[in-house]
Scaffold this active site. Sequence first.
Site, PDB file in Angstrom:
ATOM      1  N   LYS A 112       0.816  -1.217   0.000  1.00 43.42           N
ATOM      2  CA  LYS A 112       0.000   0.000   0.000  1.00 43.42           C
ATOM      3  C   LYS A 112       0.848   1.266   0.000  1.00 43.42           C
ATOM      4  O   LYS A 112       0.380   2.335  -0.387  1.00 43.42           O
ATOM      5  CB  LYS A 112      -0.980  -0.031   1.157  1.00 43.42           C
TER       6      LYS A 112
HETATM    7  C1  LIG Z   1      -4.526  -4.583   1.198  1.00 41.92           C
HETATM    8  C2  LIG Z   1      -3.770  -5.875   1.122  1.00 41.92           C
HETATM    9  C3  LIG Z   1      -4.136  -6.889   0.207  1.00 41.92           C
HETATM   10  C4  LIG Z   1      -5.372  -6.797  -0.671  1.00 41.92           C
HETATM   11  O1  LIG Z   1      -5.276  -5.803  -1.641  1.00 41.92           O
HETATM   12  P1  LIG Z   1      -6.579  -5.379  -2.508  1.00 41.92           P
HETATM   13  O2  LIG Z   1      -6.150  -4.247  -3.323  1.00 41.92           O
HETATM   14  O3  LIG Z   1      -7.621  -5.020  -1.484  1.00 41.92           O
HETATM   15  O4  LIG Z   1      -6.963  -6.566  -3.285  1.00 41.92           O
HETATM   16  C5  LIG Z   1      -3.340  -8.023   0.146  1.00 41.92           C
HETATM   17  N1  LIG Z   1      -2.264  -8.174   0.934  1.00 41.92           N
HETATM   18  C6  LIG Z   1      -1.883  -7.226   1.834  1.00 41.92           C
HETATM   19  C7  LIG Z   1      -0.711  -7.463   2.689  1.00 41.92           C
HETATM   20  C8  LIG Z   1      -2.617  -6.044   1.947  1.00 41.92           C
HETATM   21  O5  LIG Z   1      -2.247  -5.109   2.844  1.00 41.92           O
END
Ligand SMILES: *Cc1c(COP(=O)(O)O)cnc(C)c1O
Length: 469
Positions: A112
Amino acid sequence: MRYISTRGQAPALNFEDVLLAGLASDGGLYVPENLPRFTVEEIASWAGLPYHELAFRVMRPFVAGSIADADFKRILEETYGVFAHKAVAPLTQLGANEWVLELFQGPTLAFKDFALQLLGRLLDHVLTRRNERVVIMGATSGDTGSAAIEGCKACDNVDIFIMHPHNRVSEVQRRQMTTILGDNIHNIAIEGNFDDCQEMVKASFADQGFLKGTRLVAVNSINWARIMAQIVYYFHAALQLGAPHRSVAFSVPTGNFGDIFAGYLARNMGLPVNQLIVATNRNDILHRFMSGNRYDKDTLHPSLSPSMDIMVSSNFERLLFDLHGRNGAAVSALMDSFKATGKLAVEDERWTEARRLFDSLAVDDEGTCATIAEVHGETGYLLDPHTAIGVKAARECRRSLALPMVILGTAHPVKFPEAVEKAGIGAAPQLPAHLADLFQRAERCTVLPNDLKAVQAFVSQHGNRGKPL
Ligand SMILES: *Cc1c(COP(=O)(O)O)cnc(C)c1O
């Protein structure tokens, strides 16, 4: 570039307004009116570029008209300069033609950071120019909150309020949020669960009177800028592995369908991607759709991969829009009926098209731990539980052994020690150097009841650099 709503009624906006918007006024999500498409020659000419320069080329059409080239270049260089690894998104080989794309080299150790480090800087740039302040409210089950706080902590024009469920995030996750101190950073622990936090964010967007005219901005993946930033690393990885002269497959641990939707866009922009795998945990609404045309809301099953514990996938609507020939009225009708019944299915030919675009697999906690142990046994490499789900799905669903398979490594294993412990391999992941003293740092956090009025009163008391709005 202009952006239109998936429900067809809201006015088209430019990039700057989409950045500052949450949902469109008709309840839909914004998507580009026309997707840029790059030629093979163009993509080939990007081989070997540093990450921020590639990012500039891939994203430039999306911000055109809103952010000047020179500003955008500087912002991108700063954004990806904070990543701990010089390659920003390095590839690690696990097996024959099998790679993990390490997206956890940023400040908060999850993918993220790629989007939220950029989002914070873009907001700062745009708000400074407009001489405007905004309030951000977000709900987190762990990773989004810390990435949003790290991304926005330096923005003078932003007060950021992040709600997490009290005592229900891991200690590393909590400390990554609460140890960032600043007048404009507000951590709220809600005496409730993640859905309670999420509901309060939604209700606040719907009725903003308590903000006294200050604009509210969204940091979850309904914000287009987040999806945009994630398109870049698909190009980055594929170029390292021989694209555009060779096609590449991706397996993506998925919750809200944001990250994999970015991969789908990369393919539509000209990147040769021969396979996109939707990898879910037991919260498998996306796998149920892909395998049986049943997008039905189920109860929440807490898992060892909590960042993918969702009941519905907020970005799925963006795919539905394309599957329905970009017909906003059709999407609107589907979403209304989903809201009323909790169920959704599409016509056969549209579902067939979805299956042509995506493969899918759901992996339970047992399969997650077994994969962590398997890969550790094979290579000594330690996977986090989300990435492990991606590896398992890649190995089960792979169509071609001759083409590279890239698994998106979405988090560092140190964030999820419980899963690593349950895998029974006796190895404990260590915090990287920049977080080595995390457990000694001072924390700041306010505990509030699960009560919308109390939360909104807190925001209006502190929403202007910690002072009342
Ligand atoms: C947010 C997250 C996901 C999922 O991502 P999306 O965009 O919601 O599909 C997967 N793995 C981790 C570690 C995350 O923080």
